[in-house]
Design a protein around this motif. Structure first.
Motif, PDB file in Angstrom:
ATOM      1  N   THR A  20     -38.438  11.338  13.580  1.00  0.00           N
ATOM      2  CA  THR A  20     -38.213  11.522  12.807  1.00  0.00           C
ATOM      3  C   THR A  20     -39.340   9.998  12.038  1.00  0.00           C
ATOM      4  OG1 THR A  20     -36.347  10.998  13.503  1.00  0.00           O
ATOM      5  CG2 THR A  20     -35.996   9.631  11.260  1.00  0.00           C
ATOM      6  N   PRO A  21     -39.513  10.710  10.459  1.00  0.00           N
ATOM      7  CA  PRO A  21     -40.890   9.829  10.093  1.00  0.00           C
ATOM      8  C   PRO A  21     -40.014   7.901   9.550  1.00  0.00           C
ATOM      9  CG  PRO A  21     -39.724  11.469   8.170  1.00  0.00           C
ATOM     10  CD  PRO A  21     -38.782  11.687   9.854  1.00  0.00           C
ATOM     11  N   GLU A  22     -40.968   7.325   9.092  1.00  0.00           N
ATOM     12  CA  GLU A  22     -40.099   6.714   8.487  1.00  0.00           C
ATOM     13  C   GLU A  22     -39.702   6.113   6.857  1.00  0.00           C
ATOM     14  OE1 GLU A  22     -40.027   3.399   9.236  1.00  0.00           O
ATOM     15  OE2 GLU A  22     -40.655   3.519  11.411  1.00  0.00           O
ATOM     16  N   PRO A  23     -38.661   6.097   7.040  1.00  0.00           N
ATOM     17  CA  PRO A  23     -38.210   6.024   5.040  1.00  0.00           C
ATOM     18  C   PRO A  23     -38.766   5.379   4.190  1.00  0.00           C
ATOM     19  CG  PRO A  23     -36.763   4.000   6.310  1.00  0.00           C
ATOM     20  CD  PRO A  23     -37.725   4.616   7.473  1.00  0.00           C
ATOM     21  N   LEU A  24     -38.973   6.685   3.289  1.00  0.00           N
ATOM     22  CA  LEU A  24     -39.571   6.274   1.872  1.00  0.00           C
ATOM     23  C   LEU A  24     -39.186   4.805   1.525  1.00  0.00           C
ATOM     24  CD1 LEU A  24     -39.880   9.463   0.084  1.00  0.00           C
ATOM     25  CD2 LEU A  24     -42.028   8.314   1.025  1.00  0.00           C
ATOM     26  N   GLY A  25     -40.394   4.124   1.173  1.00  0.00           N
ATOM     27  CA  GLY A  25     -39.356   2.439   0.693  1.00  0.00           C
ATOM     28  C   GLY A  25     -39.671   2.501  -1.310  1.00  0.00           C
ATOM     29  N   GLY A  26     -40.009   1.641  -2.123  1.00  0.00           N
ATOM     30  CA  GLY A  26     -39.934   1.398  -3.471  1.00  0.00           C
ATOM     31  C   GLY A  26     -38.635   1.926  -3.623  1.00  0.00           C
ATOM     32  N   GLU A  27     -38.626   1.276  -5.908  1.00  0.00           N
ATOM     33  CA  GLU A  27     -37.877   1.806  -6.164  1.00  0.00           C
ATOM     34  C   GLU A  27     -37.432   3.149  -6.435  1.00  0.00           C
ATOM     35  OE1 GLU A  27     -36.102  -1.141  -7.559  1.00  0.00           O
ATOM     36  OE2 GLU A  27     -37.362  -2.363  -6.270  1.00  0.00           O
ATOM     37  N   PRO A  28     -36.234   2.687  -6.538  1.00  0.00           N
ATOM     38  CA  PRO A  28     -34.919   4.023  -6.654  1.00  0.00           C
ATOM     39  C   PRO A  28     -35.168   4.473  -7.980  1.00  0.00           C
ATOM     40  CG  PRO A  28     -33.373   2.616  -6.014  1.00  0.00           C
ATOM     41  CD  PRO A  28     -35.166   2.589  -5.669  1.00  0.00           C
ATOM     42  N   SER A  29     -35.179   5.925  -8.282  1.00  0.00           N
ATOM     43  CA  SER A  29     -34.496   6.347  -9.356  1.00  0.00           C
ATOM     44  C   SER A  29     -33.758   6.730  -9.796  1.00  0.00           C
ATOM     45  CB  SER A  29     -35.830   7.210 -10.125  1.00  0.00           C
ATOM     46  OG  SER A  29     -37.310   7.177 -10.142  1.00  0.00           O
ATOM     47  N   GLU A  30     -32.745   6.905 -10.557  1.00  0.00           N
ATOM     48  CA  GLU A  30     -31.028   7.382 -11.307  1.00  0.00           C
ATOM     49  C   GLU A  30     -31.374   8.765 -11.277  1.00  0.00           C
ATOM     50  OE1 GLU A  30     -28.594   5.657 -10.817  1.00  0.00           O
ATOM     51  OE2 GLU A  30     -29.717   3.843 -10.572  1.00  0.00           O
ATOM     52  N   ARG A  31     -30.428   9.256 -10.531  1.00  0.00           N
ATOM     53  CA  ARG A  31     -30.201  10.681 -11.036  1.00  0.00           C
ATOM     54  C   ARG A  31     -29.090  11.390 -10.521  1.00  0.00           C
ATOM     55  NH1 ARG A  31     -35.703  15.011 -10.160  1.00  0.00           N
ATOM     56  NH2 ARG A  31     -36.626  13.484 -12.088  1.00  0.00           N
ATOM     57  N   ALA A  32     -28.241  11.659 -11.366  1.00  0.00           N
ATOM     58  CA  ALA A  32     -26.964  12.384 -11.445  1.00  0.00           C
ATOM     59  C   ALA A  32     -26.479  13.635 -10.261  1.00  0.00           C
ATOM     60  CB  ALA A  32     -26.278  12.275 -12.305  1.00  0.00           C
ATOM     61  N   GLY A  33     -25.984  14.033  -9.748  1.00  0.00           N
ATOM     62  CA  GLY A  33     -26.357  15.607  -9.170  1.00  0.00           C
ATOM     63  C   GLY A  33     -25.782  16.389  -9.895  1.00  0.00           C
ATOM     64  N   GLY A  34     -25.668  17.573  -9.698  1.00  0.00           N
ATOM     65  CA  GLY A  34     -24.446  18.269 -10.674  1.00  0.00           C
ATOM     66  C   GLY A  34     -23.229  18.941  -9.142  1.00  0.00           C
ATOM     67  N   THR A  35     -22.519  20.142  -9.993  1.00  0.00           N
ATOM     68  CA  THR A  35     -21.471  19.441  -9.114  1.00  0.00           C
ATOM     69  C   THR A  35     -21.254  21.576  -8.678  1.00  0.00           C
ATOM     70  OG1 THR A  35     -20.319  20.226 -11.716  1.00  0.00           O
ATOM     71  CG2 THR A  35     -20.506  17.919 -10.708  1.00  0.00           C
ATOM     72  N   GLY A  36     -22.046  21.749  -8.563  1.00  0.00           N
ATOM     73  CA  GLY A  36     -22.448  23.092  -7.763  1.00  0.00           C
ATOM     74  C   GLY A  36     -23.231  23.985  -7.357  1.00  0.00           C
TER      75      GLY A  36
END
Length: 435
Positions: free
Chosen positions: A196-212
């Motif tokens: 299992t790799p180390e989780p990525l760090g850094g500031e997240p970028s906003e991205r809403a998902g689709g509905t299908g």
């Protein structure tokens, strides 16, 4: 506030209902079926089963305890994949073992393969997908001709079962994969980095998902942020080349309150033909916690000769789907949200060329990653006019379409109501004396 002409009759709300509440209810019930999906009725026997053509999307429905057939015409050399997504009503009551079973069988009724999907511990109605297939080269179901897809609804008896009158909508998206032009390895790779790799760090970028699946929002490697309310499901897609390895986790923010919700956050991954690969469910006590997918192997054609689903399903390049669902059970214990979710996506390894096929996959863009897909993963663009789930796209989409349903119209009310309120507040602030 000025409304679009002809919409007023659609925008009447029940007495006492706020625009925000009505739009929220409509949004929770919406699954974005593929544009232009053809309506098809399943039959209770094979004699009159309607035909499904690979490369087309279909929409159907399944009654409680339903058992429906559809027909396929297949060549002898192609492997056929038939994913079926069941969409129960948002207000359905489901048990952990409720779900669907999908199988492909030959003209004599011999099953080629089957798969099941269940709602699980979250006890929350959501889109669930099962994939049946006819694999060329296997001992069963060989040769060209007529085959049948059987979709069965699995309902628990007694308490927790779905109401008899509630039908589940279905989305069916058959595809075919030709055989390789040249013979290759016939056993799965024996070694790969399963740490299992180390989780990525850094500031997240906003991205809403689709509905299908059809409106899944593209993602690349990175840290991404969205917000969900209980009962919501959001879809993303990550382009993964031959030889590359996908890893993902989802972290649910903390919340005030006391208690425990099993399966509060579900993160699932599906392959380019919507076949189940892996999932993880998060038990939640209000403390910020991640749900981490088990390590997946690099994408290789020969993975199909392995036994575990997490290996055999990672068999071709293309868009791999990440699906987030927040259990509606959270509302009663920790409140209605919205809840922040951080999605960490890593794509490692060196890309290489895939096998040369002896024919053409259907649809033609399956099993490969294009430069356009990589660009979309960076920008988040869906590459079409479908709403990718972002709330700020709703107003433009409403203006663009000619036929507007009630749920969509209510969403327009919310958008216009919010804009009007903000403008009024801005004017009021501007009129206040300054010191």
């Amino acid at each position: 506030m000025v409304l679009l002409p002809g919409l007023c009759a659609l925008l009447v709300l029940p007495v006492g209902a706020s625009p925000a509440a009505a739009a929220e209810d409509a949004r929770l019930q919406a699954y974005a079926f593929a544009p232009g999906a053809r309506a098809v009725s399943g039959t209770t026997g094979t004699a009159t089963a309607e035909r499904l053509d690979p490369g087309r999307d279909y929409r159907s429905s399944l009654p409680r305890n339903g058992k429906l057939f559809y027909r396929l015409e297949l060549g002898s050399a192609d492997t056929a994949y038939v994913p079926v997504t069941a969409v129960p009503p948002a207000n359905a009551t489901v048990s952990a073992t409720d779900g669907i079973r999908v199988s492909v069988q030959d003209a004599h009724g011999t099953p080629c393969a089957y798969a099941s999907a269940h709602f699980g511990a979250g006890l929350s109605p959501r889109p669930i997908t099962a994939l049946a297939q006819r694999e060329a080269g296997k001992s069963l179901c060989q040769g060209g001709g007529t085959y049948y897809v059987l979709v069965q609804r699995l309902d628990a008896g007694g308490f927790g079962a779905s109401a008899p009158a509630q039908r589940w909508d279905l989305e069916i998206a058959p595809a075919t994969e030709p055989r390789p032009a040249r013979a290759g390895a016939t056993s799965a790779p024996q070694t790969w980095d399963s740490a299992t790799p180390e989780p990525l760090g850094g500031e997240p970028s906003e991205r809403a998902g689709g509905t299908g699946f059809a409106s899944a929002r593209p993602l690349g490697q990175g840290v991404w942020r969205t917000a969900l309310v209980p009962g919501e499901t959001r879809f993303y897609k990550v382009p993964v080349d031959w030889g590359r390895q996908l890893n993902a986790s989802a972290e649910l923010d903390g919340a005030a309150g006391h208690g425990y919700v099993g399966g509060a956050l579900n993160l699932s991954v599906y392959n380019p033909v919507r076949g189940y690969v892996e999932d993880t469910a998060l038990g939640y006590t209000g403390i910020r916690k991640p749900a981490v997918l088990a390590p997946l192997p690099p994408v290789e054609y020969a993975n199909r000769y392995a036994a575990p689903a997490g290996v055999t399903s990672v068999r071709f390049a293309g868009d791999y789907y990440l699906v987030l669902h927040l259990s509606e059970q959270l509302s009663g214990t920790f409140g209605g949200g919205p809840y922040g979710v951080t999605l960490r996506v890593r794509v490692a390894g060196r890309a290489h060329a895939g096998p040369e096929y002896a024919g053409r996959p259907v649809p033609g863009d399956a099993f490969r990653v294009t430069e356009l897909a990589h660009e979309a993963a960076l920008s988040g663009s869906t590459g079409n006019s479908q709403n990718a789930g972002g709330r700020d796209d709703v107003g433009m989409e409403l203006v663009a379409v000619g036929g507007i349903g009630l749920g969509t119209a209510l969403s327009l009310v919310l958008v216009l109501w919010t804009v009007s309120a903000r403008r009024a507040q801005t004017r009021a602030n501007a009129q206040k004396p300054t010191a």
